[in-house]
Scaffold this motif. Sequence first.
Motif, short mmCIF file in Angstrom:
data_model
loop_
_atom_site.label_atom_id
_atom_site.label_comp_id
_atom_site.label_asym_id
_atom_site.label_seq_id
_atom_site.Cartn_x
_atom_site.Cartn_y
_atom_site.Cartn_z
N GLU A 44 21.08 -38.49 31.28
CA GLU A 44 21.49 -38.89 30.05
C GLU A 44 23.14 -38.42 29.81
O GLU A 44 23.73 -37.76 30.64
CB GLU A 44 21.25 -37.98 28.78
CG GLU A 44 19.57 -38.31 28.64
CD GLU A 44 18.86 -37.46 27.53
OE1 GLU A 44 19.79 -36.47 26.79
OE2 GLU A 44 17.82 -37.48 27.24
N GLU A 45 23.82 -39.17 29.16
CA GLU A 45 25.14 -38.95 28.78
C GLU A 45 25.68 -39.35 27.21
O GLU A 45 25.06 -40.07 26.54
CB GLU A 45 26.16 -39.80 29.75
CG GLU A 45 26.00 -39.61 31.21
CD GLU A 45 26.93 -40.12 32.24
OE1 GLU A 45 27.95 -40.90 31.57
OE2 GLU A 45 26.96 -40.07 33.23
N ASP A 46 26.51 -38.67 26.90
CA ASP A 46 26.96 -38.78 25.47
C ASP A 46 28.10 -39.82 25.22
O ASP A 46 29.22 -39.65 25.74
CB ASP A 46 27.67 -37.27 24.96
CG ASP A 46 27.83 -37.38 23.56
OD1 ASP A 46 27.88 -38.18 22.99
OD2 ASP A 46 28.31 -36.34 22.81
N PRO A 47 27.63 -40.91 24.53
CA PRO A 47 28.37 -41.92 24.42
C PRO A 47 29.79 -41.70 23.74
O PRO A 47 30.93 -42.12 23.83
CB PRO A 47 27.91 -42.96 23.64
CG PRO A 47 26.30 -42.74 23.91
CD PRO A 47 26.23 -41.26 23.96
N GLU A 48 29.72 -40.76 22.76
CA GLU A 48 31.04 -40.47 21.93
C GLU A 48 31.91 -39.58 23.02
O GLU A 48 32.95 -39.57 22.66
CB GLU A 48 30.42 -39.39 20.77
CG GLU A 48 29.83 -40.10 19.71
CD GLU A 48 30.60 -41.22 19.22
OE1 GLU A 48 31.70 -41.34 19.22
OE2 GLU A 48 30.11 -41.84 17.82
N GLU A 49 31.23 -38.86 23.77
CA GLU A 49 32.10 -38.24 24.97
C GLU A 49 32.89 -39.11 25.89
O GLU A 49 34.23 -38.88 26.13
CB GLU A 49 31.55 -37.30 25.98
CG GLU A 49 32.40 -36.55 26.87
CD GLU A 49 31.60 -35.39 27.62
OE1 GLU A 49 32.43 -34.61 28.38
OE2 GLU A 49 30.46 -35.60 27.70
#
Length: 506
Positions: A44-49
Amino acid sequence: MDLLLGIDVGTTGCKASLFDIEGRLISSGYREYKIISPHVGWAEEDPEEWWLKVAEAIRECVGKAKINANRIAGVAISCTNGLVAVDKEGKPLINAIMQIDNRCLQEVSWVKDTIGEDEVFAVTGNRIAAGTFSAPNILWIKNNLPEVFKNTSKFLVPTGFMVYKLTGEFSMDYTRASTTLLFDIRDRQWSTDLCSKMEIPMDKLPDCYPSDVIIGKVKKEAAEMTDLMEGIPVAVGLMDTAAAAIGMGAIGVHDPFLIIGTVSRLSIGLKESIFDKRFLNVCYTSETPWMAMAPTNGGGISLKWFRDTFGEMETLTADNMGLSPYQLFDLKASRINAGSDGLIYLPYIAGERSPIWDSYAKGVFFGISPSHKKAHFIKAIMEGVAFATKHNLEILEKELGIQVKEIKIGGGGALSPLWIEIMAQILGKTIVKPRIVETETLGSAFTAGKAVGIFSKYNEVKKMVQIQSEFKPKGEVTNLYDKYFQLYKTLYSHLKEDYQHLQSIL
Protein backbone atom coordinates in the motif's frame (compact mmCIF):
# COMPACT_ATOMS: atom_id res chain seq x y z
CA MET A 1 5.65 30.31 -22.31
CA ASP A 2 8.60 28.15 -23.31
CA LEU A 3 8.86 25.47 -20.60
CA LEU A 4 7.05 22.20 -19.91
CA LEU A 5 6.69 20.41 -16.59
CA GLY A 6 6.75 16.61 -16.51
CA ILE A 7 5.96 14.75 -13.29
CA ASP A 8 6.36 11.04 -12.59
CA VAL A 9 4.74 9.35 -9.59
CA GLY A 10 6.71 6.12 -9.21
CA THR A 11 6.38 3.22 -6.83
CA THR A 12 9.08 4.42 -4.43
CA GLY A 13 9.59 8.06 -5.39
CA CYS A 14 8.37 10.99 -7.47
CA LYS A 15 10.22 13.37 -9.75
CA ALA A 16 9.31 16.72 -11.25
CA SER A 17 11.38 18.02 -14.19
CA LEU A 18 11.31 21.18 -16.26
CA PHE A 19 12.25 20.99 -19.94
CA ASP A 20 12.43 23.58 -22.67
CA ILE A 21 10.58 22.89 -25.91
CA GLU A 22 13.76 21.42 -27.43
CA GLY A 23 13.78 18.71 -24.77
CA ARG A 24 16.68 20.14 -22.78
CA LEU A 25 16.48 19.48 -19.04
CA ILE A 26 16.37 22.68 -17.00
CA SER A 27 15.97 21.34 -13.46
CA SER A 28 14.54 18.49 -11.40
CA GLY A 29 13.23 17.75 -7.93
CA TYR A 30 12.94 14.29 -6.38
CA ARG A 31 11.38 12.82 -3.25
CA GLU A 32 11.14 9.25 -1.93
CA TYR A 33 8.35 7.53 0.00
CA LYS A 34 7.88 4.05 1.36
CA ILE A 35 5.72 1.09 0.47
CA ILE A 36 3.47 0.09 3.37
CA SER A 37 3.12 -3.67 3.90
CA PRO A 38 0.73 -4.39 6.81
CA HIS A 39 0.45 -8.06 5.84
CA VAL A 40 2.50 -10.53 3.79
CA GLY A 41 1.66 -10.00 0.13
CA TRP A 42 0.14 -6.55 0.67
CA ALA A 43 1.61 -3.35 -0.77
CA GLU A 44 0.00 0.00 0.00
CA GLU A 45 0.92 3.67 -0.23
CA ASP A 46 -0.56 6.86 1.16
CA PRO A 47 -1.95 9.01 -1.70
CA GLU A 48 -1.81 12.14 0.44
CA GLU A 49 1.90 11.52 0.95
CA TRP A 50 2.28 11.34 -2.85
CA TRP A 51 0.72 14.78 -3.07
CA LEU A 52 2.92 16.29 -0.37
CA LYS A 53 6.06 14.80 -1.92
CA VAL A 54 5.07 15.83 -5.45
CA ALA A 55 4.41 19.38 -4.22
CA GLU A 56 7.86 19.42 -2.59
CA ALA A 57 9.49 18.07 -5.76
CA ILE A 58 7.79 20.73 -7.89
CA ARG A 59 8.87 23.49 -5.52
CA GLU A 60 12.43 22.21 -5.60
CA CYS A 61 12.35 21.97 -9.39
CA VAL A 62 10.96 25.48 -9.89
CA GLY A 63 13.32 26.89 -7.25
CA LYS A 64 16.40 25.36 -8.86
CA ALA A 65 15.38 26.69 -12.27
CA LYS A 66 15.12 30.25 -10.90
CA ILE A 67 12.41 31.05 -13.40
CA ASN A 68 9.05 32.77 -13.31
CA ALA A 69 6.43 30.01 -13.21
CA ASN A 70 4.38 31.84 -15.85
CA ARG A 71 6.87 30.48 -18.42
CA ILE A 72 5.42 26.97 -17.91
CA ALA A 73 3.07 26.22 -20.81
CA GLY A 74 1.64 22.95 -19.52
CA VAL A 75 1.89 20.07 -17.08
CA ALA A 76 1.46 16.31 -17.51
CA ILE A 77 1.86 13.48 -15.01
CA SER A 78 2.82 9.84 -15.48
CA CYS A 79 2.33 7.22 -12.83
CA THR A 80 2.91 3.76 -11.52
CA ASN A 81 -0.07 1.42 -11.20
CA GLY A 82 -2.32 1.51 -8.15
CA LEU A 83 -5.94 1.86 -7.07
CA VAL A 84 -7.11 4.93 -5.14
CA ALA A 85 -10.63 5.02 -3.68
CA VAL A 86 -11.80 8.59 -3.05
CA ASP A 87 -14.98 10.26 -1.81
CA LYS A 88 -16.84 13.11 -3.52
CA GLU A 89 -14.27 15.63 -2.27
CA GLY A 90 -11.42 13.54 -3.64
CA LYS A 91 -10.28 12.40 -0.19
CA PRO A 92 -8.72 8.91 -0.11
CA LEU A 93 -10.80 6.54 2.00
CA ILE A 94 -7.98 3.98 2.41
CA ASN A 95 -4.37 3.65 1.34
CA ALA A 96 -3.78 3.02 -2.35
CA ILE A 97 -3.50 -0.66 -3.29
CA MET A 98 -0.38 -0.97 -5.42
CA GLN A 99 0.44 -3.10 -8.45
CA ILE A 100 2.64 -5.53 -6.50
CA ASP A 101 -0.15 -6.25 -3.98
CA ASN A 102 -1.51 -9.80 -4.05
CA ARG A 103 -4.39 -9.67 -1.56
CA CYS A 104 -7.16 -10.24 -4.10
CA LEU A 105 -6.43 -13.85 -5.10
CA GLN A 106 -9.96 -14.96 -4.15
CA GLU A 107 -11.47 -12.21 -6.29
CA VAL A 108 -9.23 -13.22 -9.20
CA SER A 109 -10.54 -16.80 -8.89
CA TRP A 110 -14.12 -15.52 -8.75
CA VAL A 111 -13.75 -13.51 -11.96
CA LYS A 112 -12.14 -16.49 -13.70
CA ASP A 113 -14.90 -18.85 -12.57
CA THR A 114 -17.83 -16.47 -13.04
CA ILE A 115 -16.96 -14.60 -16.22
CA GLY A 116 -14.03 -16.52 -17.64
CA GLU A 117 -10.56 -15.51 -18.70
CA ASP A 118 -11.31 -15.81 -22.41
CA GLU A 119 -14.23 -13.38 -22.23
CA VAL A 120 -12.25 -10.85 -20.21
CA PHE A 121 -9.25 -11.19 -22.54
CA ALA A 122 -11.43 -10.71 -25.64
CA VAL A 123 -12.58 -7.30 -24.36
CA THR A 124 -9.60 -5.99 -22.41
CA GLY A 125 -6.66 -7.67 -24.16
CA ASN A 126 -5.39 -8.83 -20.79
CA ARG A 127 -5.42 -11.83 -18.49
CA ILE A 128 -6.94 -11.82 -15.00
CA ALA A 129 -4.32 -11.34 -12.28
CA ALA A 130 -3.86 -9.91 -8.81
CA GLY A 131 -2.42 -6.47 -8.16
CA THR A 132 -1.76 -5.53 -11.75
CA PHE A 133 -5.40 -4.87 -12.60
CA SER A 134 -7.87 -2.70 -10.72
CA ALA A 135 -11.07 -4.73 -10.99
CA PRO A 136 -10.06 -7.57 -8.61
CA ASN A 137 -8.89 -4.96 -6.07
CA ILE A 138 -12.19 -3.10 -6.41
CA LEU A 139 -13.98 -6.37 -5.74
CA TRP A 140 -11.73 -7.00 -2.73
CA ILE A 141 -12.78 -3.63 -1.29
CA LYS A 142 -16.41 -4.46 -2.02
CA ASN A 143 -16.15 -7.82 -0.25
CA ASN A 144 -13.97 -6.80 2.70
CA LEU A 145 -14.60 -3.07 3.20
CA PRO A 146 -18.26 -2.60 2.17
CA GLU A 147 -18.54 0.85 3.76
CA VAL A 148 -15.49 2.05 1.85
CA PHE A 149 -16.97 0.68 -1.37
CA LYS A 150 -20.31 2.36 -0.65
CA ASN A 151 -18.69 5.73 0.10
CA THR A 152 -16.30 5.63 -2.86
CA SER A 153 -17.24 8.26 -5.41
CA LYS A 154 -14.47 7.39 -7.88
CA PHE A 155 -11.85 4.72 -8.25
CA LEU A 156 -8.72 6.45 -9.56
CA VAL A 157 -5.15 5.61 -10.51
CA PRO A 158 -2.23 7.66 -9.11
CA THR A 159 -2.20 9.99 -12.14
CA GLY A 160 -5.91 10.66 -11.77
CA PHE A 161 -5.49 11.42 -8.08
CA MET A 162 -2.64 13.85 -8.71
CA VAL A 163 -4.52 15.51 -11.57
CA TYR A 164 -7.47 15.95 -9.21
CA LYS A 165 -5.20 17.57 -6.64
CA LEU A 166 -3.95 20.01 -9.27
CA THR A 167 -7.24 20.74 -11.03
CA GLY A 168 -10.22 19.45 -9.04
CA GLU A 169 -11.25 17.24 -11.99
CA PHE A 170 -11.70 13.45 -11.97
CA SER A 171 -10.31 11.56 -14.98
CA MET A 172 -8.45 8.52 -16.25
CA ASP A 173 -6.35 8.22 -19.38
CA TYR A 174 -6.60 5.39 -21.91
CA THR A 175 -3.22 3.87 -21.04
CA ARG A 176 -4.13 3.38 -17.39
CA ALA A 177 -7.75 2.46 -18.10
CA SER A 178 -6.26 -0.45 -20.05
CA THR A 179 -5.03 -1.91 -16.74
CA THR A 180 -8.42 -2.04 -15.01
CA LEU A 181 -9.96 -5.16 -16.69
CA LEU A 182 -13.05 -2.99 -17.17
CA PHE A 183 -11.99 -1.15 -20.32
CA ASP A 184 -12.60 -2.14 -23.94
CA ILE A 185 -9.07 -1.76 -25.27
CA ARG A 186 -10.16 -1.56 -28.92
CA ASP A 187 -13.21 0.72 -28.60
CA ARG A 188 -11.52 2.79 -25.86
CA GLN A 189 -14.47 2.96 -23.49
CA TRP A 190 -15.69 1.30 -20.30
CA SER A 191 -17.22 -2.11 -20.93
CA THR A 192 -20.81 -2.00 -19.72
CA ASP A 193 -20.93 -5.79 -19.96
CA LEU A 194 -17.90 -6.43 -17.71
CA CYS A 195 -18.93 -3.75 -15.21
CA SER A 196 -22.39 -5.30 -15.04
CA LYS A 197 -21.12 -8.85 -14.55
CA MET A 198 -18.69 -7.74 -11.83
CA GLU A 199 -21.42 -5.54 -10.28
CA ILE A 200 -19.18 -2.48 -10.28
CA PRO A 201 -21.32 0.66 -10.79
CA MET A 202 -20.03 2.63 -13.76
CA ASP A 203 -20.63 5.93 -11.99
CA LYS A 204 -17.76 4.99 -9.67
CA LEU A 205 -15.40 5.09 -12.67
CA PRO A 206 -14.11 8.44 -13.99
CA ASP A 207 -14.49 9.55 -17.59
CA CYS A 208 -11.64 8.39 -19.87
CA TYR A 209 -9.62 10.50 -22.31
CA PRO A 210 -6.51 10.34 -24.50
CA SER A 211 -3.37 11.27 -22.58
CA ASP A 212 -2.84 14.54 -24.44
CA VAL A 213 -6.21 16.14 -23.63
CA ILE A 214 -6.28 19.16 -21.32
CA ILE A 215 -8.53 18.17 -18.42
CA GLY A 216 -8.24 21.34 -16.35
CA LYS A 217 -6.00 24.06 -14.99
CA VAL A 218 -3.91 24.43 -11.85
CA LYS A 219 -6.25 25.69 -9.14
CA LYS A 220 -5.37 28.29 -6.53
CA GLU A 221 -4.79 25.90 -3.62
CA ALA A 222 -2.48 23.70 -5.70
CA ALA A 223 -0.58 26.72 -6.99
CA GLU A 224 0.10 27.85 -3.43
CA MET A 225 1.46 24.42 -2.47
CA THR A 226 3.64 23.92 -5.55
CA ASP A 227 4.83 27.43 -6.48
CA LEU A 228 3.15 26.99 -9.86
CA MET A 229 1.02 29.70 -11.43
CA GLU A 230 -2.72 29.34 -11.09
CA GLY A 231 -4.31 28.53 -14.46
CA ILE A 232 -1.50 26.45 -16.06
CA PRO A 233 -3.11 23.78 -18.32
CA VAL A 234 -2.89 20.19 -17.06
CA ALA A 235 -3.13 17.16 -19.36
CA VAL A 236 -4.92 13.94 -18.45
CA GLY A 237 -1.55 12.15 -18.23
CA LEU A 238 -0.39 8.61 -18.89
CA MET A 239 1.17 5.47 -17.45
CA ASP A 240 4.86 5.64 -16.61
CA THR A 241 5.90 3.09 -19.22
CA ALA A 242 4.16 4.99 -22.01
CA ALA A 243 5.76 8.23 -20.84
CA ALA A 244 9.18 6.58 -20.73
CA ALA A 245 8.74 5.24 -24.26
CA ILE A 246 7.83 8.66 -25.57
CA GLY A 247 10.74 10.20 -23.67
CA MET A 248 13.27 7.92 -25.37
CA GLY A 249 11.67 8.16 -28.80
CA ALA A 250 10.46 4.53 -28.86
CA ILE A 251 7.17 5.43 -30.47
CA GLY A 252 7.13 3.27 -33.58
CA VAL A 253 5.74 -0.19 -34.23
CA HIS A 254 8.13 -2.96 -33.08
CA ASP A 255 10.48 -0.38 -31.54
CA PRO A 256 11.60 -2.15 -28.32
CA PHE A 257 12.67 -0.46 -25.11
CA LEU A 258 13.53 -1.45 -21.56
CA ILE A 259 12.87 0.53 -18.40
CA ILE A 260 14.70 -0.51 -15.24
CA GLY A 261 12.56 1.18 -12.63
CA THR A 262 11.13 -0.19 -9.40
CA VAL A 263 9.39 -2.59 -11.76
CA SER A 264 11.43 -3.44 -14.85
CA ARG A 265 9.52 -3.41 -18.17
CA LEU A 266 10.48 -4.69 -21.61
CA SER A 267 7.96 -3.20 -24.05
CA ILE A 268 7.22 -2.84 -27.75
CA GLY A 269 4.69 -0.89 -29.84
CA LEU A 270 1.99 -2.70 -31.83
CA LYS A 271 -0.04 -1.69 -34.87
CA GLU A 272 -2.55 -4.54 -34.78
CA SER A 273 -4.71 -5.46 -31.79
CA ILE A 274 -3.34 -9.00 -31.64
CA PHE A 275 -2.41 -9.59 -28.01
CA ASP A 276 -0.52 -12.27 -26.07
CA LYS A 277 -1.79 -13.24 -22.60
CA ARG A 278 1.71 -13.44 -21.17
CA PHE A 279 2.15 -9.69 -21.61
CA LEU A 280 0.37 -6.62 -20.32
CA ASN A 281 -1.38 -4.93 -23.28
CA VAL A 282 -2.39 -1.27 -23.23
CA CYS A 283 -3.45 1.60 -25.44
CA TYR A 284 -0.56 3.81 -26.51
CA THR A 285 -0.65 6.78 -28.93
CA SER A 286 -2.67 7.89 -31.93
CA GLU A 287 0.30 6.92 -34.12
CA THR A 288 1.07 3.52 -32.53
CA PRO A 289 -2.26 2.33 -31.13
CA TRP A 290 -1.12 -0.33 -28.67
CA MET A 291 1.83 -1.45 -26.60
CA ALA A 292 2.79 -4.88 -25.26
CA MET A 293 4.59 -4.74 -21.93
CA ALA A 294 6.47 -7.48 -20.11
CA PRO A 295 6.81 -6.33 -16.48
CA THR A 296 9.30 -7.85 -14.05
CA ASN A 297 8.00 -7.02 -10.58
CA GLY A 298 11.33 -7.33 -8.82
CA GLY A 299 13.33 -4.95 -11.01
CA GLY A 300 14.92 -1.96 -9.29
CA ILE A 301 13.01 -2.79 -6.11
CA SER A 302 15.28 -5.83 -5.67
CA LEU A 303 18.40 -3.67 -5.50
CA LYS A 304 16.61 -1.09 -3.32
CA TRP A 305 15.55 -3.87 -0.94
CA PHE A 306 19.16 -5.05 -0.76
CA ARG A 307 20.34 -1.48 -0.13
CA ASP A 308 17.82 -0.92 2.66
CA THR A 309 18.42 -4.34 4.26
CA PHE A 310 22.15 -4.95 3.85
CA GLY A 311 23.62 -1.72 2.49
CA GLU A 312 23.88 0.47 5.58
CA MET A 313 27.66 0.70 5.28
CA GLU A 314 27.52 1.64 1.59
CA THR A 315 24.80 4.20 2.28
CA LEU A 316 26.82 5.89 5.03
CA THR A 317 30.03 5.79 2.98
CA ALA A 318 28.29 7.15 -0.09
CA ASP A 319 26.77 10.02 1.91
CA ASN A 320 30.21 11.02 3.17
CA MET A 321 31.63 10.87 -0.36
CA GLY A 322 28.73 12.73 -1.97
CA LEU A 323 27.82 9.65 -4.02
CA SER A 324 24.88 7.28 -4.37
CA PRO A 325 25.15 3.90 -2.61
CA TYR A 326 24.30 2.36 -5.97
CA GLN A 327 27.56 3.75 -7.36
CA LEU A 328 29.44 1.86 -4.66
CA PHE A 329 27.38 -1.23 -5.47
CA ASP A 330 28.50 -0.90 -9.09
CA LEU A 331 32.14 -0.59 -8.09
CA LYS A 332 32.01 -3.71 -5.92
CA ALA A 333 29.98 -5.84 -8.34
CA SER A 334 32.15 -4.90 -11.33
CA ARG A 335 34.97 -6.99 -9.83
CA ILE A 336 32.84 -10.16 -9.82
CA ASN A 337 32.94 -12.68 -12.67
CA ALA A 338 30.01 -13.06 -15.06
CA GLY A 339 27.59 -15.50 -13.46
CA SER A 340 28.54 -14.36 -9.95
CA ASP A 341 30.55 -17.54 -9.45
CA GLY A 342 27.46 -19.72 -9.54
CA LEU A 343 25.09 -17.51 -7.51
CA ILE A 344 21.68 -17.11 -9.22
CA TYR A 345 18.89 -14.77 -8.13
CA LEU A 346 15.20 -15.27 -8.92
CA PRO A 347 13.77 -11.72 -8.70
CA TYR A 348 10.34 -12.72 -7.42
CA ILE A 349 10.33 -10.72 -4.17
CA ALA A 350 6.93 -9.23 -5.07
CA GLY A 351 5.51 -12.19 -6.98
CA GLU A 352 5.99 -12.13 -10.73
CA ARG A 353 4.11 -11.08 -13.81
CA SER A 354 5.45 -11.67 -17.32
CA PRO A 355 5.82 -14.31 -18.42
CA ILE A 356 5.00 -16.69 -15.52
CA TRP A 357 2.22 -14.65 -13.78
CA ASP A 358 2.72 -16.29 -10.41
CA SER A 359 1.51 -14.32 -7.39
CA TYR A 360 2.88 -16.98 -5.05
CA ALA A 361 6.47 -16.73 -6.31
CA LYS A 362 9.13 -15.44 -3.89
CA GLY A 363 12.71 -14.24 -4.29
CA VAL A 364 15.48 -16.84 -4.17
CA PHE A 365 19.28 -16.82 -4.02
CA PHE A 366 20.47 -20.19 -5.34
CA GLY A 367 23.98 -21.61 -5.13
CA ILE A 368 25.29 -19.76 -2.05
CA SER A 369 28.74 -20.89 -0.92
CA PRO A 370 31.25 -19.62 1.70
CA SER A 371 33.21 -17.91 -1.07
CA HIS A 372 30.34 -15.55 -1.92
CA LYS A 373 30.67 -12.00 -0.64
CA LYS A 374 28.26 -9.07 -0.62
CA ALA A 375 29.45 -8.05 -4.09
CA HIS A 376 28.35 -11.42 -5.49
CA PHE A 377 24.81 -10.85 -4.25
CA ILE A 378 24.72 -7.37 -5.79
CA LYS A 379 25.82 -8.65 -9.18
CA ALA A 380 23.50 -11.67 -8.94
CA ILE A 381 20.55 -9.31 -8.42
CA MET A 382 21.45 -7.39 -11.57
CA GLU A 383 21.88 -10.62 -13.49
CA GLY A 384 18.61 -12.08 -12.15
CA VAL A 385 16.61 -9.08 -13.39
CA ALA A 386 18.36 -9.46 -16.77
CA PHE A 387 17.48 -13.18 -16.88
CA ALA A 388 13.83 -12.28 -16.22
CA THR A 389 14.00 -9.78 -19.08
CA LYS A 390 15.53 -12.41 -21.39
CA HIS A 391 12.70 -14.79 -20.48
CA ASN A 392 10.29 -12.29 -22.03
CA LEU A 393 12.52 -11.35 -24.96
CA GLU A 394 12.71 -15.04 -25.86
CA ILE A 395 8.92 -15.13 -26.25
CA LEU A 396 8.88 -11.98 -28.40
CA GLU A 397 11.47 -13.37 -30.78
CA LYS A 398 10.96 -17.13 -30.86
CA GLU A 399 7.20 -17.37 -30.43
CA LEU A 400 5.83 -14.07 -31.76
CA GLY A 401 8.37 -13.64 -34.54
CA ILE A 402 9.36 -10.06 -33.63
CA GLN A 403 13.05 -9.66 -34.42
CA VAL A 404 14.94 -7.37 -32.09
CA LYS A 405 18.32 -5.90 -33.05
CA GLU A 406 18.79 -3.22 -30.44
CA ILE A 407 16.94 -2.03 -27.35
CA LYS A 408 16.69 1.48 -25.95
CA ILE A 409 17.07 1.68 -22.18
CA GLY A 410 15.91 4.10 -19.50
CA GLY A 411 14.84 4.35 -15.88
CA GLY A 412 16.91 4.66 -12.71
CA GLY A 413 18.69 1.36 -13.37
CA ALA A 414 20.09 2.81 -16.58
CA LEU A 415 22.24 5.10 -14.44
CA SER A 416 24.35 1.99 -13.80
CA PRO A 417 26.79 1.28 -16.66
CA LEU A 418 27.41 -2.15 -15.14
CA TRP A 419 23.73 -3.09 -15.19
CA ILE A 420 23.39 -2.01 -18.82
CA GLU A 421 26.48 -4.03 -19.72
CA ILE A 422 25.02 -7.08 -17.98
CA MET A 423 21.75 -6.59 -19.89
CA ALA A 424 23.62 -6.43 -23.21
CA GLN A 425 25.55 -9.62 -22.46
CA ILE A 426 22.56 -11.63 -21.17
CA LEU A 427 20.10 -10.45 -23.81
CA GLY A 428 22.71 -10.71 -26.57
CA LYS A 429 21.53 -7.36 -27.98
CA THR A 430 22.98 -3.90 -28.44
CA ILE A 431 21.62 -1.64 -25.71
CA VAL A 432 21.27 2.04 -26.60
CA LYS A 433 21.29 4.60 -23.79
CA PRO A 434 19.77 8.06 -24.41
CA ARG A 435 21.38 11.12 -22.87
CA ILE A 436 18.43 11.50 -20.49
CA VAL A 437 17.65 8.17 -18.79
CA GLU A 438 14.85 9.44 -16.53
CA THR A 439 12.63 9.42 -19.57
CA GLU A 440 9.27 9.33 -17.76
CA THR A 441 9.40 13.04 -16.99
CA LEU A 442 10.56 13.94 -20.51
CA GLY A 443 7.73 11.87 -22.00
CA SER A 444 5.24 13.51 -19.67
CA ALA A 445 6.56 16.96 -20.56
CA PHE A 446 6.28 16.17 -24.28
CA THR A 447 2.70 14.97 -23.72
CA ALA A 448 1.95 18.31 -22.04
CA GLY A 449 3.48 20.06 -25.04
CA LYS A 450 1.29 18.10 -27.43
CA ALA A 451 -1.76 18.83 -25.30
CA VAL A 452 -1.22 22.60 -25.47
CA GLY A 453 -0.38 22.54 -29.20
CA ILE A 454 3.39 23.05 -29.11
CA PHE A 455 3.84 19.69 -30.86
CA SER A 456 1.52 18.16 -33.45
CA LYS A 457 2.80 14.55 -33.54
CA TYR A 458 4.50 12.21 -31.10
CA ASN A 459 7.06 11.48 -33.81
CA GLU A 460 8.48 14.97 -33.20
CA VAL A 461 10.01 13.78 -29.92
CA LYS A 462 12.67 11.83 -31.82
CA LYS A 463 14.55 15.01 -32.65
CA MET A 464 14.89 15.66 -28.91
CA VAL A 465 16.44 12.28 -28.07
CA GLN A 466 20.23 12.18 -28.13
CA ILE A 467 22.08 8.86 -27.83
CA GLN A 468 24.78 8.95 -25.20
CA SER A 469 26.29 5.46 -25.53
CA GLU A 470 25.91 1.93 -26.88
CA PHE A 471 26.64 -1.34 -25.12
CA LYS A 472 27.33 -4.34 -27.35
CA PRO A 473 27.33 -8.02 -26.32
CA LYS A 474 30.46 -10.16 -26.34
CA GLY A 475 29.95 -13.62 -27.74
CA GLU A 476 31.87 -15.63 -25.17
CA VAL A 477 30.22 -13.87 -22.21
CA THR A 478 26.76 -14.22 -23.76
CA ASN A 479 27.37 -17.94 -24.31
CA LEU A 480 28.25 -18.37 -20.63
CA TYR A 481 25.17 -16.46 -19.57
CA ASP A 482 23.01 -18.65 -21.85
CA LYS A 483 23.97 -21.66 -19.70
CA TYR A 484 23.03 -19.81 -16.52
CA PHE A 485 19.77 -18.69 -18.14
CA GLN A 486 18.68 -22.25 -18.82
CA LEU A 487 19.31 -23.09 -15.16
CA TYR A 488 17.43 -19.93 -14.13
CA LYS A 489 14.30 -21.13 -15.94
CA THR A 490 14.64 -24.66 -14.57
CA LEU A 491 14.84 -23.38 -11.00
CA TYR A 492 11.42 -21.77 -11.25
CA SER A 493 9.82 -24.92 -12.67
CA HIS A 494 11.24 -26.90 -9.73
CA LEU A 495 10.00 -24.38 -7.15
CA LYS A 496 6.56 -23.58 -8.53
CA GLU A 497 4.64 -26.01 -6.29
CA ASP A 498 6.83 -25.15 -3.30
CA TYR A 499 5.83 -21.49 -3.59
CA GLN A 500 2.17 -22.50 -3.28
CA HIS A 501 2.98 -24.73 -0.33
CA LEU A 502 4.72 -21.83 1.39
CA GLN A 503 1.70 -19.59 0.82
CA SER A 504 -0.55 -22.15 2.53
CA ILE A 505 1.66 -22.00 5.64
CA LEU A 506 1.86 -18.22 5.89
